[in-house]
Design an enzyme around this catalytic site. Structure first.
Site, PDB file in Angstrom:
ATOM      1  N   LYS A 205      54.886  46.064  33.446  1.00 14.11           N
ATOM      2  CA  LYS A 205      54.755  47.181  34.397  1.00 14.11           C
ATOM      3  C   LYS A 205      54.358  48.760  33.284  1.00 14.11           C
ATOM      4  O   LYS A 205      54.193  48.995  34.091  1.00 14.11           O
ATOM      5  CB  LYS A 205      56.977  47.358  34.469  1.00 14.11           C
ATOM      6  CG  LYS A 205      56.892  48.003  36.107  1.00 14.11           C
ATOM      7  CD  LYS A 205      59.028  47.745  35.800  1.00 14.11           C
ATOM      8  CE  LYS A 205      59.467  48.267  37.193  1.00 14.11           C
ATOM      9  NZ  LYS A 205      60.692  48.073  37.569  1.00 14.11           N
TER      10      LYS A 205
ATOM     11  N   HIS B  24      43.981  38.166  37.906  1.00 17.50           N
ATOM     12  CA  HIS B  24      44.718  39.069  36.651  1.00 17.50           C
ATOM     13  C   HIS B  24      42.897  40.704  36.723  1.00 17.50           C
ATOM     14  O   HIS B  24      43.764  41.972  36.583  1.00 17.50           O
ATOM     15  CB  HIS B  24      44.242  39.375  35.516  1.00 17.50           C
ATOM     16  CG  HIS B  24      45.467  38.079  35.078  1.00 17.50           C
ATOM     17  ND1 HIS B  24      47.047  38.047  35.793  1.00 17.50           N
ATOM     18  CD2 HIS B  24      45.441  37.082  34.248  1.00 17.50           C
ATOM     19  CE1 HIS B  24      47.357  36.517  35.403  1.00 17.50           C
ATOM     20  NE2 HIS B  24      46.557  35.975  35.140  1.00 17.50           N
TER      21      HIS B  24
END
Ligand code: NDP
Length: 454
Positions: free
Chosen positions: A170, A228
């Site tokens: 995050k 990713h």
């Protein structure tokens, strides 16, 4: 939304596996020790005949220094293990019958077993509010990801399906958004008017580390780029979201990925695949699969802001230097006044990941003769995230916050973007190159050359 403090059950299917031991349980331990986590009942399920003591030892070892802190201690004391074939509806029913509170099912299983477990769960039916947490790879193509999405949507609504991308914690997501949208300095420069190209690189020094069973079937393109690195590309290219609300944020990343396609539409010029010398002889590797341990692709983000700017994505194993960064290379100034001398290198903004850092390289007047230009670098460190990435992932799951989870349509888009490359590779249209383990990768690299010092 589940309130913090209400009871939760985390059910890990595939509890005796590598992901559970190495990433998931340590992340859970750190989250539980952090103090603001809800009480969690941890249930491990797997094929192996483990007794309660063996499972508890594993959890304690994985919790490490956190084992006695905060909510970790009661979770450890109350955890249980059940032997179960998770493709059997009867075994799953037994598992779910004993669960307390809101249930989160974590599929820490080989992908094909995850699909079978979901099919079996359809027969069982899920308690109201159950969350499903899935790992990468999510499908193996746009169509298989779409069919997995359809299956999952019969089990739970989209907001309770978490497709994990543990690479982007995050704090990294927020660091990039803060860098781009919390000041006036960089954002006006980020677009085709000023940017020459963008490289997004994940180079690892690690080789296979005994994971041939998984990696030899995946390869660098599917393992890293399709998942990713495309998420990082989306963060770097998306328009400013109105808020950090996950729904708004996920709309903005989806929009950027919908505009993304292979540069020139030709995998022969816009992709490169290679494997390190010696890979074919590693235990568990089938050389006939021709799995790449390094992949590069060049993409276009074909919208008003970015049209004409190449985005080069690369990931490789067994390289001499670890490098995890995005590098924005700016165009040359329109004209440098005659009379200045010295190096004339492009300005660069470099964002490194884990730990997150920022560096801005540009030329200014050097010491001594003020007619001579010298490269300088301005640097800043971002604050570290408080939790390891899997701690953040699990917090998002327990709080029904999908910020770190890839939305179903986005998972399909990511496969759509790489599919022209996988098809061309399968058809043998792009040669499989070789590079030295411990070196810098193939000479034919499509990346921009790194800036040379001084
Ligand atoms: P492992 O093979 O180490 O673990 C899978 C586990 O699933 C094993 O414990 C296996 O038990 C168990 N299992 C298989 N079939 C069944 C079944 N029918 N019923 C119950 N248990 C079963 O894989 P990983 O932990 O490495 O990976 C799990 C998932 O996470 C995969 O999707 C992978 O792609 C993903 N992932 C893994 C990462 C990692 O670093 N390990 C990183 C990112 C994603 P047994 O061994 O007894 O068959």
């Amino acid at each position: 939304m589940t309130k913090e403090g209400s009871a939760q059950t985390l059910m890990i299917l595939g509890a005796s596996g590598d992901l559970t031991a190495r990433l998931l349980l340590p992340g859970l331990g750190a989250l539980l020790a952090a103090g603001d986590a809800p009480p969690v009942t941890l249930v491990g399920a797997g094929m192996d005949e483990w007794d309660a003591g063996r499972w508890q030892d594993r959890v304690r070892k994985a919790f490490g220094e956190h084992a006695d802190a905060g909510q970790a201690a009661p979770t450890l004391a109350g955890t249980r293990y059940a032997r179960a074939d998770v493709t059997s509806a009867d075994d799953l029913r037994r598992l779910l019958d004993g669960a307390d509170g809101a249930v989160s099912i974590f599929f820490a299983l080989p992908p094909a077993v995850t699909v079978k477990a979901c099919e079996a769960l359809l027969e069982v039916g899920l308690p109201e509010g159950t969350r499903l947490v899935l790992e990468k790879p999510f499908g193996t193509s746009a169509s298989s990801a779409a069919s997995l999405n359809r299956l999952l949507n019969r089990l739970a609504p989209e907001e309770r399906i978490h497709r994990v991308d543990h690479f982007l914690g995050k704090s990294t997501v927020l660091n990039i958004l803060g860098l781009r949208f919390a000041n006036r300095i960089f954002e006006p420069l980020l677009g085709s008017e000023h940017v020459e190209s963008v490289d997004i690189v994940f180079d690892e020094q690690l080789a296979l580390e005994g994971r041939a069973g998984y990696y030899d079937k995946a390869g660098a393109l599917a393992d890293m780029i399709q998942s990713h690195l495309l998420q990082i590309l989306a963060l770097l290219t998306m328009e400013a979201p109105l808020s950090l609300d996950p729904a708004v944020f996920r709309d903005a990343t989806a929009e950027a990925l919908r505009a993304t396609r292979l540069w020139g539409g030709d995998a022969k010029t816009s992709s490169l695949r290679a494997r390190y010398a010696g890979y074919a002889g590693e235990p568990g590797v089938d050389p006939a699969r021709e799995t790449e341990t390094l992949a590069e692709i060049v993409l276009a983000v074909d919208n008003w802001r970015w049209a004409g700017v190449p985005f080069r994505l690369r990931s490789g194993k067994a390289l001499g230097t670890g490098r995890k960064e995005a590098v924005v290379t700016f165009k040359h100034p329109p004209r440098i006044p005659s009379g200045f001398r010295g190096p004339d290198q492009p300005d660069r903004l470099r964002i490194s990941f884990g730990p997150d850092r920022l560096a801005l390289d540009f030329d200014i007047n050097g010491p001594g003769d003020p007619f001579v230009l010298d490269p300088v670098t301005l640097e800043a460190e971002f604050g570290p995230g408080g939790l390891p990435p899997y701690g953040e992932v699990l917090r998002g799951v327990f709080e029904d916050d999908p910020l770190l989870s890839v939305r179903g349509d986005t998972a399909e888009q990511c496969w759509r973007i790489v599919e022209p490359v996988t098809s061309a590779w399968r058809a043998g249209q792009v040669p499989l190159l070789e590079y030295e383990a411990g070196g810098s990768g193939p000479e034919e690299s499509l990346l921009s050359p790194t800036r040379t010092a001084g």
